[in-house]
Scaffold this active site. Structure first.
Site, PDB file in Angstrom:
ATOM      1  N   LYS A 177       0.588   5.302  -1.037  1.00  0.00           N
ATOM      2  CA  LYS A 177      -0.244   4.135  -1.381  1.00  0.00           C
ATOM      3  C   LYS A 177      -1.668   4.583  -1.709  1.00  0.00           C
ATOM      4  CE  LYS A 177      -1.235   3.271   3.523  1.00  0.00           C
ATOM      5  NZ  LYS A 177      -0.872   2.441   4.692  1.00  0.00           N
ATOM      6  N   TYR A 233     -34.157   7.382  -5.184  1.00  0.00           N
ATOM      7  CA  TYR A 233     -34.574   6.006  -4.890  1.00  0.00           C
ATOM      8  C   TYR A 233     -35.204   5.889  -3.512  1.00  0.00           C
ATOM      9  CZ  TYR A 233     -31.651   4.305  -8.778  1.00  0.00           C
ATOM     10  OH  TYR A 233     -31.097   4.054  -9.990  1.00  0.00           O
TER      11      TYR A 233
HETATM   12  C1  PLP Z   1      -0.437   3.303   5.682  1.00  0.00           C
HETATM   13  C2  PLP Z   1       0.781   3.137   6.481  1.00  0.00           C
HETATM   14  C3  PLP Z   1       1.467   4.268   6.951  1.00  0.00           C
HETATM   15  C4  PLP Z   1       0.950   5.674   6.816  1.00  0.00           C
HETATM   16  O1  PLP Z   1      -0.007   5.898   7.809  1.00  0.00           O
HETATM   17  P1  PLP Z   1      -0.590   7.345   8.129  1.00  0.00           P
HETATM   18  O2  PLP Z   1      -1.330   7.170   9.400  1.00  0.00           O
HETATM   19  O3  PLP Z   1      -1.484   7.713   7.000  1.00  0.00           O
HETATM   20  O4  PLP Z   1       0.554   8.277   8.251  1.00  0.00           O
HETATM   21  C5  PLP Z   1       2.679   4.056   7.605  1.00  0.00           C
HETATM   22  N1  PLP Z   1       3.161   2.816   7.804  1.00  0.00           N
HETATM   23  C6  PLP Z   1       2.498   1.714   7.402  1.00  0.00           C
HETATM   24  C7  PLP Z   1       3.101   0.378   7.667  1.00  0.00           C
HETATM   25  C8  PLP Z   1       1.297   1.832   6.735  1.00  0.00           C
HETATM   26  O5  PLP Z   1       0.632   0.738   6.357  1.00  0.00           O
END
Ligand code: PLP
Length: 369
Positions: free
Chosen positions: A38, A265
């Site tokens: 993701k 800035y």
């Molecule tokens: C993002 C997510 C993961 C992965 O999490 P990590 O800590 O990066 O391994 C796994 N399960 C769900 C439901 C998530 O939203």
């Protein structure tokens, strides 16, 4: 085209492969990796990462959104792709069209999707204490009813742990409670003769701290990319991880300034003496955190250490190169990488966040290569 122009991410696929092999060492026999790609694979480039994983024989992916799933399909990524988040009803047909798997966020959501006339592959999320998405673990009748809905192919069921990264007694007890609640649901489903489908509980820290859980999938996100979320986390099973990402940009101007000159800035940085400084082609719009302004954040120029001075701008920032030898316009500056000082863990800590946020916010203007 435009490779290595102003800012780019180098993705080390050998390190990705190394990390996958490290992760597999602690997984239970029969468990498979569900690679969480993701948010553009936590900033690494989801297509680059998923292609390599396909080559390595990994055919289970998780994304957060429908469009992330479509992007993978349009780039010929093979295997199952689970959307971990919500897809709105008007777009549900695309879940079927692109052969994706939708997470069922609760019973109401399932009921409405079931009336829409598309056959949808789904995994049911169960709320065991995170209180984010998921049907409540105690609503067994509703959960069983979802398995019987004629337009839903329920292929799996999962829950998410909320404090798997803690070793406080109370948190461990809470996590064990979550695991117990999940298996209670599974038992109830199986008791009435229904196949619950693929089961999954662990994400990265669930695997590291509760490796004894035996499930069909482990949803690995951050550790696959070779870093921990933060240096402060409790980690029972340390792995030999290698960071996959390095962030590189260019020196754009070099100038000498006098004692007392102000930089960037707000004139928040004033020089105490003559200095040699350089502007650099990245800013907060690229995801490099603005709160690293005037925090002595370190970078590497031609293998030598330099530090960021003054406020970080939207597209540029300024570094002190007084002690850097042989530096020219166009030289490469590394801001995140394998060196300890610029490890994602250290940069994230200085920015008061976790590596997951730091990396996933690295923006669309940065080319991945
Ligand atoms: C993002 C997510 C993961 C992965 O999490 P990590 O800590 O990066 O391994 C796994 N399960 C769900 C439901 C998530 O939203």
């Amino acid at each position: 085209m435009l490779n290595k122009d102003r800012a780019w991410i180098e993705v080390n696929l050998d390190n990705l492969e190394h990390n996958i092999n490290e992760i597999k060492k602690v997984m239970q026999a029969g468990s498979e990796i569900m690679a969480v790609v993701k948010a553009n694979a936590y900033g690494h480039g989801s297509v680059i990462i998923a292609k390599k994983l396909n080559e390595m024989g990994i055919y289970n992916f998780a994304v957060a959104t429908l469009s992330e799933g479509i992007e993978l399909r349009e780039n010929n990524i093979k295997g199952d792709i689970l959307i971990l988040g919500y897809t709105n009803f008007e777009n549900i047909e695309y879940v079927a069209k692109y052969n994706l798997i939708q997470t069922i966020v609760d019973y109401k959501y399932a009921s409405r999707i079931n009336t829409m006339g598309h056959k949808i592959r789904v995994h049911i999320a169960i709320n065991t204490g995170m209180n984010r998405i998921g049907e409540d673990f105690s609503n067994i009748d509703k959960i069983i009813e979802m398995y019987k809905m004629k337009n839903l192919y329920v292929e799996g069921i999962f829950t998410h742990l909320s404090v798997a990264d803690s070793n406080l007694d109370d948190d461990i007890l809470f996590t064990k409670g979550q695991i117990q609640k999940f298996y209670y649901v599974i038992n109830q489903i199986e008791e009435v003769g229904i196949d619950a489908g693929k089961k999954h509980i662990q994400s990265s820290y669930g695997l590291l701290n509760y490796p004894e859980i035996k499930c069909d999938y482990v949803r690995t996100g951050i550790i696959m990319y070779g870093v921990y979320s933060s240096k402060k986390d409790y980690i029972k099973t340390k792995l030999d991880l290698k960071p996959v990402l390095s962030l590189k940009v260019r020196i754009t101007t070099i100038r000498e300034i006098k004692e007392g000159a102000s930089i960037s800035y707000g004139r928040t940085f004033r020089s105490n003496s003559k200095m040699k400084i350089a502007s650099v082609s990245i800013g907060y719009a690229d995801g490099y955190p603005r709160n690293l302004s005037n925090k002595n954040a370190e970078v590497f120029v031609n293998g030598q250490k330099a530090r960021i001075i003054g406020r970080i701008c939207m597209d540029q920032l300024i570094i002190d190169i007084s002690n850097v030898e042989k530096v020219e316009i166009g030289d490469i500056v590394e801001l995140i990488g394998e060196e300890e000082e610029i490890s994602a863990e250290n940069v994230a800590e200085k920015s008061e966040t976790i590596t997951n946020e730091l990396l996933s916010r690295l923006g669309a203007r940065i080319k991945r290569c």
